[in-house]
Design a protein around this motif. Structure first.
Motif, PDB file in Angstrom:
ATOM      1  N   GLU A 139      50.804  88.348  60.672  1.00  0.00           N
ATOM      2  CA  GLU A 139      49.480  88.068  61.241  1.00  0.00           C
ATOM      3  C   GLU A 139      49.593  87.900  62.746  1.00  0.00           C
ATOM      4  OE1 GLU A 139      46.085  84.500  61.011  1.00  0.00           O
ATOM      5  OE2 GLU A 139      47.525  84.749  59.374  1.00  0.00           O
ATOM      6  N   VAL A 140      48.560  88.277  63.463  1.00  0.00           N
ATOM      7  CA  VAL A 140      48.459  87.994  64.886  1.00  0.00           C
ATOM      8  C   VAL A 140      47.442  86.870  65.056  1.00  0.00           C
ATOM      9  CG1 VAL A 140      46.683  89.782  65.255  1.00  0.00           C
ATOM     10  CG2 VAL A 140      48.054  88.957  67.193  1.00  0.00           C
ATOM     11  N   GLY A 141      47.762  85.902  65.893  1.00  0.00           N
ATOM     12  CA  GLY A 141      46.840  84.784  66.040  1.00  0.00           C
ATOM     13  C   GLY A 141      47.242  83.842  67.150  1.00  0.00           C
ATOM     14  N   TRP A 142      46.626  82.665  67.150  1.00  0.00           N
ATOM     15  CA  TRP A 142      46.786  81.684  68.221  1.00  0.00           C
ATOM     16  C   TRP A 142      46.557  82.340  69.587  1.00  0.00           C
ATOM     17  CZ3 TRP A 142      46.790  76.539  67.893  1.00  0.00           C
ATOM     18  CH2 TRP A 142      47.091  75.953  66.661  1.00  0.00           C
ATOM     19  N   LEU A 143      45.523  83.186  69.636  1.00  0.00           N
ATOM     20  CA  LEU A 143      45.215  83.890  70.875  1.00  0.00           C
ATOM     21  C   LEU A 143      44.450  82.960  71.813  1.00  0.00           C
ATOM     22  CD1 LEU A 143      43.899  87.246  69.333  1.00  0.00           C
ATOM     23  CD2 LEU A 143      46.246  86.646  69.938  1.00  0.00           C
ATOM     24  N   HIS A 144      44.931  82.856  73.038  1.00  0.00           N
ATOM     25  CA  HIS A 144      44.219  82.067  74.050  1.00  0.00           C
ATOM     26  C   HIS A 144      44.328  82.810  75.371  1.00  0.00           C
ATOM     27  CE1 HIS A 144      42.080  78.956  75.840  1.00  0.00           C
ATOM     28  NE2 HIS A 144      42.952  77.950  75.818  1.00  0.00           N
ATOM     29  N   PHE A 145      43.235  83.478  75.754  1.00  0.00           N
ATOM     30  CA  PHE A 145      43.205  84.293  76.964  1.00  0.00           C
ATOM     31  C   PHE A 145      42.452  83.540  78.056  1.00  0.00           C
ATOM     32  CE2 PHE A 145      43.329  88.652  74.572  1.00  0.00           C
ATOM     33  CZ  PHE A 145      44.533  88.280  73.998  1.00  0.00           C
ATOM     34  N   SER A 146      43.052  83.453  79.210  1.00  0.00           N
ATOM     35  CA  SER A 146      42.386  82.820  80.348  1.00  0.00           C
ATOM     36  C   SER A 146      41.261  83.719  80.862  1.00  0.00           C
ATOM     37  CB  SER A 146      43.400  82.573  81.468  1.00  0.00           C
ATOM     38  OG  SER A 146      43.757  83.813  82.075  1.00  0.00           O
ATOM     39  N   PRO A 147      40.337  83.181  81.683  1.00  0.00           N
ATOM     40  CA  PRO A 147      39.289  84.032  82.263  1.00  0.00           C
ATOM     41  C   PRO A 147      39.836  85.244  83.006  1.00  0.00           C
ATOM     42  CG  PRO A 147      38.730  81.727  82.558  1.00  0.00           C
ATOM     43  CD  PRO A 147      40.128  81.756  82.002  1.00  0.00           C
ATOM     44  N   LYS A 148      41.029  85.120  83.617  1.00  0.00           N
ATOM     45  CA  LYS A 148      41.622  86.253  84.335  1.00  0.00           C
ATOM     46  C   LYS A 148      42.014  87.391  83.388  1.00  0.00           C
ATOM     47  CE  LYS A 148      43.659  83.945  88.369  1.00  0.00           C
ATOM     48  NZ  LYS A 148      44.944  83.642  89.071  1.00  0.00           N
ATOM     49  N   LEU A 149      42.254  87.065  82.129  1.00  0.00           N
ATOM     50  CA  LEU A 149      42.719  88.062  81.167  1.00  0.00           C
ATOM     51  C   LEU A 149      41.593  88.621  80.317  1.00  0.00           C
ATOM     52  CD1 LEU A 149      45.198  89.501  79.926  1.00  0.00           C
ATOM     53  CD2 LEU A 149      45.478  87.527  78.412  1.00  0.00           C
ATOM     54  N   GLN A 150      40.566  87.833  80.095  1.00  0.00           N
ATOM     55  CA  GLN A 150      39.488  88.234  79.196  1.00  0.00           C
ATOM     56  C   GLN A 150      38.782  89.500  79.683  1.00  0.00           C
ATOM     57  OE1 GLN A 150      36.951  84.796  78.942  1.00  0.00           O
ATOM     58  NE2 GLN A 150      38.582  83.495  78.120  1.00  0.00           N
ATOM     59  N   ARG A 151      38.477  90.376  78.722  1.00  0.00           N
ATOM     60  CA  ARG A 151      37.721  91.609  78.986  1.00  0.00           C
ATOM     61  C   ARG A 151      38.416  92.512  80.010  1.00  0.00           C
ATOM     62  NH1 ARG A 151      34.270  87.372  78.792  1.00  0.00           N
ATOM     63  NH2 ARG A 151      32.822  87.324  77.037  1.00  0.00           N
ATOM     64  N   THR A 152      39.730  92.559  79.954  1.00  0.00           N
ATOM     65  CA  THR A 152      40.492  93.427  80.848  1.00  0.00           C
ATOM     66  C   THR A 152      41.287  94.438  80.021  1.00  0.00           C
ATOM     67  OG1 THR A 152      42.482  92.032  80.854  1.00  0.00           O
ATOM     68  CG2 THR A 152      40.772  91.522  82.492  1.00  0.00           C
ATOM     69  N   ARG A 153      41.749  95.482  80.708  1.00  0.00           N
ATOM     70  CA  ARG A 153      42.618  96.438  80.031  1.00  0.00           C
ATOM     71  C   ARG A 153      43.906  95.776  79.581  1.00  0.00           C
ATOM     72  NH1 ARG A 153      42.351 101.722  83.959  1.00  0.00           N
ATOM     73  NH2 ARG A 153      41.392 100.258  85.418  1.00  0.00           N
ATOM     74  N   ALA A 154      44.370  94.780  80.338  1.00  0.00           N
ATOM     75  CA  ALA A 154      45.597  94.075  79.969  1.00  0.00           C
ATOM     76  C   ALA A 154      45.442  93.364  78.632  1.00  0.00           C
ATOM     77  CB  ALA A 154      45.978  93.076  81.061  1.00  0.00           C
ATOM     78  N   ALA A 155      44.277  92.763  78.390  1.00  0.00           N
ATOM     79  CA  ALA A 155      44.043  92.054  77.130  1.00  0.00           C
ATOM     80  C   ALA A 155      44.109  93.014  75.947  1.00  0.00           C
ATOM     81  CB  ALA A 155      42.696  91.351  77.169  1.00  0.00           C
ATOM     82  N   THR A 156      43.458  94.162  76.084  1.00  0.00           N
ATOM     83  CA  THR A 156      43.490  95.158  75.009  1.00  0.00           C
ATOM     84  C   THR A 156      44.889  95.721  74.837  1.00  0.00           C
ATOM     85  OG1 THR A 156      41.178  95.751  75.364  1.00  0.00           O
ATOM     86  CG2 THR A 156      42.560  97.374  74.239  1.00  0.00           C
ATOM     87  N   GLU A 157      45.563  95.991  75.947  1.00  0.00           N
ATOM     88  CA  GLU A 157      46.910  96.543  75.859  1.00  0.00           C
ATOM     89  C   GLU A 157      47.855  95.557  75.181  1.00  0.00           C
ATOM     90  OE1 GLU A 157      49.758  99.005  78.848  1.00  0.00           O
ATOM     91  OE2 GLU A 157      49.336  96.935  79.446  1.00  0.00           O
ATOM     92  N   ALA A 158      47.682  94.263  75.420  1.00  0.00           N
ATOM     93  CA  ALA A 158      48.540  93.260  74.779  1.00  0.00           C
ATOM     94  C   ALA A 158      48.405  93.328  73.265  1.00  0.00           C
ATOM     95  CB  ALA A 158      48.176  91.865  75.284  1.00  0.00           C
ATOM     96  N   MET A 159      47.172  93.479  72.771  1.00  0.00           N
ATOM     97  CA  MET A 159      46.959  93.580  71.331  1.00  0.00           C
ATOM     98  C   MET A 159      47.542  94.886  70.777  1.00  0.00           C
ATOM     99  SD  MET A 159      45.542  90.744  70.389  1.00  0.00           S
ATOM    100  CE  MET A 159      46.877  90.176  71.458  1.00  0.00           C
ATOM    101  N   TYR A 160      47.433  95.945  71.543  1.00  0.00           N
ATOM    102  CA  TYR A 160      48.029  97.228  71.139  1.00  0.00           C
ATOM    103  C   TYR A 160      49.550  97.114  71.055  1.00  0.00           C
ATOM    104  CZ  TYR A 160      50.062 101.837  72.114  1.00  0.00           C
ATOM    105  OH  TYR A 160      50.849 102.969  72.098  1.00  0.00           O
ATOM    106  N   LEU A 161      50.170  96.491  72.047  1.00  0.00           N
ATOM    107  CA  LEU A 161      51.631  96.368  72.062  1.00  0.00           C
ATOM    108  C   LEU A 161      52.125  95.537  70.878  1.00  0.00           C
ATOM    109  CD1 LEU A 161      52.226  95.761  75.877  1.00  0.00           C
ATOM    110  CD2 LEU A 161      52.738  97.848  74.603  1.00  0.00           C
TER     111      LEU A 161
END
Length: 372
Positions: A251-273
């Motif tokens: 399972e993937v979980g305990w996700l906590h993204f700061s405002p700097k990360l939210q709605r960015t390509r980095a956030a999506t790429e992290a989930m892809y990786l």
């Protein structure tokens, strides 16, 4: 010359342990791994959280390939009157593993007050977990069973690897490297909305340090810092949890993204990786679970290509409130099409000069798995 009694008791402690010592070792972050040596039916009914299922009669080079050689393997069974843990410990020792047997099995584990994953009411509590007679009887009666999984050897235990992307890098969480920048990034969420469905926010610096220390030491969940590769700042955290290599579920979980990360390509790429790495380790099922009232998480799961499977009503009590848990998953057979969708979305050509997407990820994942 060592007194015979001393040698005897030293040998017992070298090869035997008990639930209290196991719990203490796991809490301290020691490399101990529990193996349920009973049948898979018994494992499905009730087991110890985080334990792997390898019935002692099936233990061989192939079925134990998923076990890490640098861990102490602790076998257990039902308890007194069942020698499955002894049989399993002997088999694993013959295969070259460092192994101990947990005295009292799951019975003493529960008597000591520790939690289990239980599904009561399916079979008699008096049934011995070593027999495996239920499956054999079902086959003889011609009852429907699941499709065979030929050559299944289990998935790999997650390793402390760095997942490198273009827009982010995921690093095994380390307090010394990540705590300071993560604290600064999360502090930008001035209303603490990101903690709403996670946990109570740490009250002060000492509490935040304790939270980070817990993430560093944890083996399940296994936490990663999501790092800006240019500034080396930790902008969020994510984890693998409920790790079950024997059955190929993670399972993937305990996700906590700061405002700097939210709605960015980095956030999506992290989930892809993370998804890509889980399937590379051999997992068959990749899960996402969230509070049914957590609308952003529900939407994110669907955007990322997860299929909604239903809601477990009154699944938990979180901080004195009811939680209905929504379940989502991606299967290994779906991953090739989803992977192509992620790569198309992340490609530079999918974004204009202002960084706006040309094609949404939601449309790509929906096209990859129509009807989900």
């Amino acid at each position: 010359m060592t007194h015979p009694q001393i040698a005897f008791y030293e040998a017992k402690l070298a090869y035997e342990t008990d639930p209290a010592d196991v719990q203490a070792a796991l809490a301290a972050g020691k490399k101990w791994l529990l193996v349920d040596a009973r049948s898979t039916d018994a494992y499905a009914r009730e087991t110890i959280p985080g334990a792997l299922s390898i019935p002692h009669r099936t233990m061989n080079t192939e079925t134990t390939a998923c076990l890490p050689r640098d861990h102490l393997i602790v076998t257990f069974c039902d308890g007194i009157g069942c020698n499955g843990s002894t049989q399993g410990a002997l088999a694993l020792a013959r295969l070259g593993f460092n192994v101990k047997e947990m005295l009292g099995g799951i019975d003493w584990w529960k008597r000591d007050g520790y939690a289990t994953t239980a599904s009561p009411g399916r079979v008699s509590a008096l049934a011995c977990g070593c027999s495996g007679e239920g499956t054999e009887a079902a086959e003889e009666a011609g009852l429907p069973l699941g499709e065979p999984v030929p050559g299944w050897k289990g998935a790999r235990v997650p390793e402390p690897v760095v997942l490198q992307g273009v827009f982010c890098r995921l690093e095994p969480f380390d307090t010394d490297r990540h705590a300071s920048s993560l604290r600064a990034a999360l502090a930008e969420d001035q209303r603490a909305e990101g903690w709403t469905y996670l946990m109570d926010p740490p009250a002060d610096e000492a509490a935040f340090a304790a939270w980070c220390a817990g993430m560093t030491a944890s083996q399940d969940p296994v936490f990663y810092a999501i790092v800006n590769p240019q500034t080396r700042e930790a902008l969020g955290v994510a984890s693998y949890l409920r790790i079950d290599p024997a059955n190929g579920v993670i399972e993937v979980g305990w996700l906590h993204f700061s405002p700097k990360l939210q709605r960015t390509r980095a956030a999506t790429e992290a989930m892809y990786l993370m998804m890509r790495q889980a399937f590379a380790w051999g997992y068959r099922r990749y899960e996402w679970k969230c509070n049914r009232l957590n609308a952003p998480s529900m939407a994110a799961a669907r955007r990322l290509g997860f299929s909604y499977e239903g809601t477990f009503r009154q699944a938990r009590v979180d901080r004195g409130r009811n939680r209905d848990t929504a379940w989502f998953s991606v299967l290994d057979g779906e991953w090739p099409k989803l992977s192509a969708a992620f790569e198309q979305w992340l490609a530079p050509g999918n974004f204009d000069e202002a960084g706006r997407q040309r094609v949404s990820l939601s449309s790509l994942t929906a096209a990859a798995l129509p009807g989900r």
